[in-house]
Write a protein that holds these residues in place. Structure first.
Motif, PDB file in Angstrom:
ATOM      1  N   VAL A 110      -5.158   1.167  -0.916  1.00 55.54           N
ATOM      2  CA  VAL A 110      -4.955  -0.245  -1.247  1.00 55.54           C
ATOM      3  C   VAL A 110      -5.992  -0.627  -2.303  1.00 55.54           C
ATOM      4  O   VAL A 110      -7.191  -0.417  -2.102  1.00 55.54           O
ATOM      5  N   VAL A 111      -5.517  -1.161  -3.427  1.00 53.08           N
ATOM      6  CA  VAL A 111      -6.411  -1.578  -4.507  1.00 53.08           C
ATOM      7  C   VAL A 111      -6.249  -3.077  -4.716  1.00 53.08           C
ATOM      8  O   VAL A 111      -5.185  -3.540  -5.122  1.00 53.08           O
ATOM      9  N   PRO A 112      -7.308  -3.862  -4.425  1.00 55.09           N
ATOM     10  CA  PRO A 112      -7.227  -5.306  -4.653  1.00 55.09           C
ATOM     11  C   PRO A 112      -7.399  -5.635  -6.137  1.00 55.09           C
ATOM     12  O   PRO A 112      -8.190  -5.007  -6.828  1.00 55.09           O
ATOM     13  N   HIS A 113      -6.634  -6.630  -6.616  1.00 55.73           N
ATOM     14  CA  HIS A 113      -6.712  -7.057  -8.016  1.00 55.73           C
ATOM     15  C   HIS A 113      -7.140  -8.510  -8.155  1.00 55.73           C
ATOM     16  O   HIS A 113      -7.121  -9.055  -9.250  1.00 55.73           O
ATOM     17  N   GLY A 114      -7.496  -9.170  -7.052  1.00 56.93           N
ATOM     18  CA  GLY A 114      -7.852 -10.587  -7.086  1.00 56.93           C
ATOM     19  C   GLY A 114      -6.614 -11.448  -6.977  1.00 56.93           C
ATOM     20  O   GLY A 114      -5.479 -10.979  -7.120  1.00 56.93           O
ATOM     21  N   ASP A 115      -6.804 -12.731  -6.709  1.00 57.09           N
ATOM     22  CA  ASP A 115      -5.703 -13.689  -6.576  1.00 57.09           C
ATOM     23  C   ASP A 115      -4.663 -13.240  -5.554  1.00 57.09           C
ATOM     24  O   ASP A 115      -3.459 -13.441  -5.753  1.00 57.09           O
ATOM     25  N   ASN A 116      -5.111 -12.576  -4.481  1.00 59.19           N
ATOM     26  CA  ASN A 116      -4.220 -12.107  -3.410  1.00 59.19           C
ATOM     27  C   ASN A 116      -3.191 -11.089  -3.877  1.00 59.19           C
ATOM     28  O   ASN A 116      -2.119 -10.957  -3.284  1.00 59.19           O
ATOM     29  N   LYS A 117      -3.503 -10.355  -4.957  1.00 59.59           N
ATOM     30  CA  LYS A 117      -2.600  -9.322  -5.467  1.00 59.59           C
ATOM     31  C   LYS A 117      -3.217  -7.950  -5.238  1.00 59.59           C
ATOM     32  O   LYS A 117      -4.430  -7.772  -5.382  1.00 59.59           O
ATOM     33  N   PHE A 118      -2.356  -6.990  -4.900  1.00 57.64           N
ATOM     34  CA  PHE A 118      -2.806  -5.648  -4.560  1.00 57.64           C
ATOM     35  C   PHE A 118      -1.823  -4.612  -5.096  1.00 57.64           C
ATOM     36  O   PHE A 118      -0.637  -4.895  -5.247  1.00 57.64           O
ATOM     37  N   SER A 119      -2.323  -3.405  -5.339  1.00 49.89           N
ATOM     38  CA  SER A 119      -1.469  -2.236  -5.504  1.00 49.89           C
ATOM     39  C   SER A 119      -1.601  -1.454  -4.208  1.00 49.89           C
ATOM     40  O   SER A 119      -2.720  -1.135  -3.786  1.00 49.89           O
ATOM     41  N   VAL A 120      -0.471  -1.170  -3.581  1.00 56.00           N
ATOM     42  CA  VAL A 120      -0.485  -0.432  -2.319  1.00 56.00           C
ATOM     43  C   VAL A 120       0.284   0.869  -2.530  1.00 56.00           C
ATOM     44  O   VAL A 120       1.500   0.852  -2.747  1.00 56.00           O
ATOM     45  N   THR A 121      -0.443   1.966  -2.499  1.00 54.39           N
ATOM     46  CA  THR A 121       0.174   3.286  -2.638  1.00 54.39           C
ATOM     47  C   THR A 121       0.370   3.859  -1.246  1.00 54.39           C
ATOM     48  O   THR A 121      -0.477   3.679  -0.367  1.00 54.39           O
ATOM     49  N   GLY A 122       1.494   4.533  -1.059  1.00 52.79           N
ATOM     50  CA  GLY A 122       1.746   5.115   0.253  1.00 52.79           C
ATOM     51  C   GLY A 122       2.893   6.092   0.229  1.00 52.79           C
ATOM     52  O   GLY A 122       3.528   6.315  -0.810  1.00 52.79           O
ATOM     53  N   ASP A 123       3.137   6.676   1.378  1.00 51.96           N
ATOM     54  CA  ASP A 123       4.212   7.649   1.548  1.00 51.96           C
ATOM     55  C   ASP A 123       5.459   6.931   2.041  1.00 51.96           C
ATOM     56  O   ASP A 123       5.475   6.379   3.147  1.00 51.96           O
ATOM     57  N   LEU A 124       6.486   6.952   1.210  1.00 54.25           N
ATOM     58  CA  LEU A 124       7.786   6.384   1.563  1.00 54.25           C
ATOM     59  C   LEU A 124       8.688   7.532   1.992  1.00 54.25           C
ATOM     60  O   LEU A 124       8.863   8.498   1.225  1.00 54.25           O
ATOM     61  N   THR A 125       9.236   7.441   3.196  1.00 53.49           N
ATOM     62  CA  THR A 125      10.119   8.482   3.710  1.00 53.49           C
ATOM     63  C   THR A 125      11.500   7.886   3.933  1.00 53.49           C
ATOM     64  O   THR A 125      11.662   6.914   4.675  1.00 53.49           O
ATOM     65  N   ILE A 126      12.477   8.474   3.244  1.00 55.74           N
ATOM     66  CA  ILE A 126      13.882   8.094   3.388  1.00 55.74           C
ATOM     67  C   ILE A 126      14.689   9.372   3.504  1.00 55.74           C
ATOM     68  O   ILE A 126      14.520  10.292   2.696  1.00 55.74           O
ATOM     69  N   PRO A 151      -3.407 -15.326  15.241  1.00 58.10           N
ATOM     70  CA  PRO A 151      -3.641 -15.013  13.824  1.00 58.10           C
ATOM     71  C   PRO A 151      -2.415 -14.304  13.247  1.00 58.10           C
ATOM     72  O   PRO A 151      -1.798 -13.465  13.909  1.00 58.10           O
ATOM     73  N   ALA A 152      -2.050 -14.661  12.020  1.00 50.63           N
ATOM     74  CA  ALA A 152      -0.853 -14.103  11.389  1.00 50.63           C
ATOM     75  C   ALA A 152      -1.143 -13.753   9.934  1.00 50.63           C
ATOM     76  O   ALA A 152      -2.110 -14.249   9.338  1.00 50.63           O
ATOM     77  N   ILE A 153      -0.292 -12.909   9.380  1.00 53.14           N
ATOM     78  CA  ILE A 153      -0.406 -12.487   7.987  1.00 53.14           C
ATOM     79  C   ILE A 153       1.003 -12.300   7.436  1.00 53.14           C
ATOM     80  O   ILE A 153       1.937 -12.006   8.190  1.00 53.14           O
ATOM     81  N   GLY A 154       1.165 -12.488   6.135  1.00 51.97           N
ATOM     82  CA  GLY A 154       2.464 -12.258   5.512  1.00 51.97           C
ATOM     83  C   GLY A 154       2.282 -11.809   4.079  1.00 51.97           C
ATOM     84  O   GLY A 154       1.359 -12.255   3.397  1.00 51.97           O
ATOM     85  N   PHE A 155       3.134 -10.881   3.645  1.00 52.59           N
ATOM     86  CA  PHE A 155       3.071 -10.435   2.258  1.00 52.59           C
ATOM     87  C   PHE A 155       4.438 -10.009   1.771  1.00 52.59           C
ATOM     88  O   PHE A 155       5.350  -9.747   2.558  1.00 52.59           O
ATOM     89  N   ASP A 156       4.590  -9.963   0.465  1.00 54.70           N
ATOM     90  CA  ASP A 156       5.768  -9.401  -0.197  1.00 54.70           C
ATOM     91  C   ASP A 156       5.288  -8.257  -1.080  1.00 54.70           C
ATOM     92  O   ASP A 156       4.202  -8.335  -1.667  1.00 54.70           O
ATOM     93  N   ALA A 157       6.087  -7.208  -1.182  1.00 53.11           N
ATOM     94  CA  ALA A 157       5.739  -6.065  -2.029  1.00 53.11           C
ATOM     95  C   ALA A 157       6.997  -5.529  -2.683  1.00 53.11           C
ATOM     96  O   ALA A 157       8.069  -5.539  -2.073  1.00 53.11           O
ATOM     97  N   THR A 158       6.882  -5.079  -3.923  1.00 55.23           N
ATOM     98  CA  THR A 158       8.035  -4.538  -4.646  1.00 55.23           C
ATOM     99  C   THR A 158       7.668  -3.235  -5.346  1.00 55.23           C
ATOM    100  O   THR A 158       6.518  -3.007  -5.703  1.00 55.23           O
ATOM    101  N   THR A 159       8.682  -2.417  -5.525  1.00 56.46           N
ATOM    102  CA  THR A 159       8.553  -1.187  -6.305  1.00 56.46           C
ATOM    103  C   THR A 159       9.940  -0.794  -6.779  1.00 56.46           C
ATOM    104  O   THR A 159      10.948  -1.357  -6.340  1.00 56.46           O
ATOM    105  N   VAL A 160       9.993   0.157  -7.678  1.00 52.39           N
ATOM    106  CA  VAL A 160      11.267   0.721  -8.130  1.00 52.39           C
ATOM    107  C   VAL A 160      11.237   2.213  -7.816  1.00 52.39           C
ATOM    108  O   VAL A 160      10.269   2.911  -8.149  1.00 52.39           O
ATOM    109  N   ILE A 161      12.285   2.697  -7.162  1.00 52.78           N
ATOM    110  CA  ILE A 161      12.396   4.115  -6.818  1.00 52.78           C
ATOM    111  C   ILE A 161      13.711   4.649  -7.370  1.00 52.78           C
ATOM    112  O   ILE A 161      14.597   3.876  -7.740  1.00 52.78           O
ATOM    113  N   LYS A 162      13.819   5.966  -7.433  1.00 55.79           N
ATOM    114  CA  LYS A 162      15.099   6.609  -7.743  1.00 55.79           C
ATOM    115  C   LYS A 162      15.670   7.124  -6.434  1.00 55.79           C
ATOM    116  O   LYS A 162      15.038   7.938  -5.751  1.00 55.79           O
TER     117      LYS A 162
END
Length: 190
Positions: A110-126, A151-162
């Motif tokens: 997880v890489v924080p970029h400020g302003d509540n924005k992050f890059s989240v790298t991970g293993d996607l299994t489909i 206590p609660a948390i919420g986020f949205d995340a997007t990526t493009v895959i083939k």
């Protein structure tokens, strides 16, 4: 008297650091979805929603880079808003839900970029295939949930895959190989 003041200060510092500790949240399946969209012959952009979410989010506001995400969705919940397509999607030519009932994402960085924005790298299994992907994530908010008081948390995340990278290549290239994948998540402390 000095010992008592020191004890009070020490207790206050310890309680403050306890609030700063990482918090682990359980994913709320009624407010967590994976949404996929793609090009259909270049004319439209259909969408499918996957539900049945499970998993956890561990978030450390003081050290966001140490945060972790582990989420899965159930393939057989797919809703493309076209019944025949839903039936095709769960079949062996597409997602093969009988053999591979879940799609999962487990963060590795997880890489924080400020302003509540992050890059989240991970293993996607489909469909039994795992690929490293990076999602652009936005922390929508943290705080006490108005319904449960937890206590609660919420986020949205997007990526493009083939999709062909995951063994799903029906009708490529006429039906888009590139899939925009969006994960919207709400979770509450355990």
């Amino acid at each position: 008297m000095n010992k008592r003041i020191t004890s009070v200060i020490a207790a206050a510092l310890l309680s403050t650091s306890a609030f700063a500790a990482p918090t682990t949240y359980s994913v709320d399946p009624t407010h967590t979805f994976a949404v996929a969209s793609w090009s259909h012959f270049g004319f439209s952009t259909p969408t499918a929603v996957f539900a049945g979410a499970e998993g956890t989010i561990t978030y450390d506001a003081d050290k966001p880079a140490s945060s972790k995400i582990d989420i899965s969705v159930s393939i057989d919940t797919v809703d493309s808003f076209v019944e025949k397509l839903n039936e095709e999607f769960v079949g062996s030519d597409w997602f093969n839900a009988a053999e591979y009932p879940k799609a999962t994402f487990v963060s590795t960085k997880v890489v924080p970029h400020g302003d509540n924005k992050f890059s989240v790298t991970g293993d996607l299994t489909i469909k039994g295939t795992t690929k490293s992907v990076t999602m652009d994530a936005v922390l929508n908010g943290t705080g006490k949930h108005p319904m449960s008081g937890k206590p609660a948390i919420g986020f949205d995340a997007t990526t493009v895959i083939k999709r062909s990278d995951f063994g799903i290549s029906q009708y490529v290239p006429h039906v888009g190989d590139e899939i925009t994948l969006r994960l919207t998540t709400e979770a509450q402390a355990k």
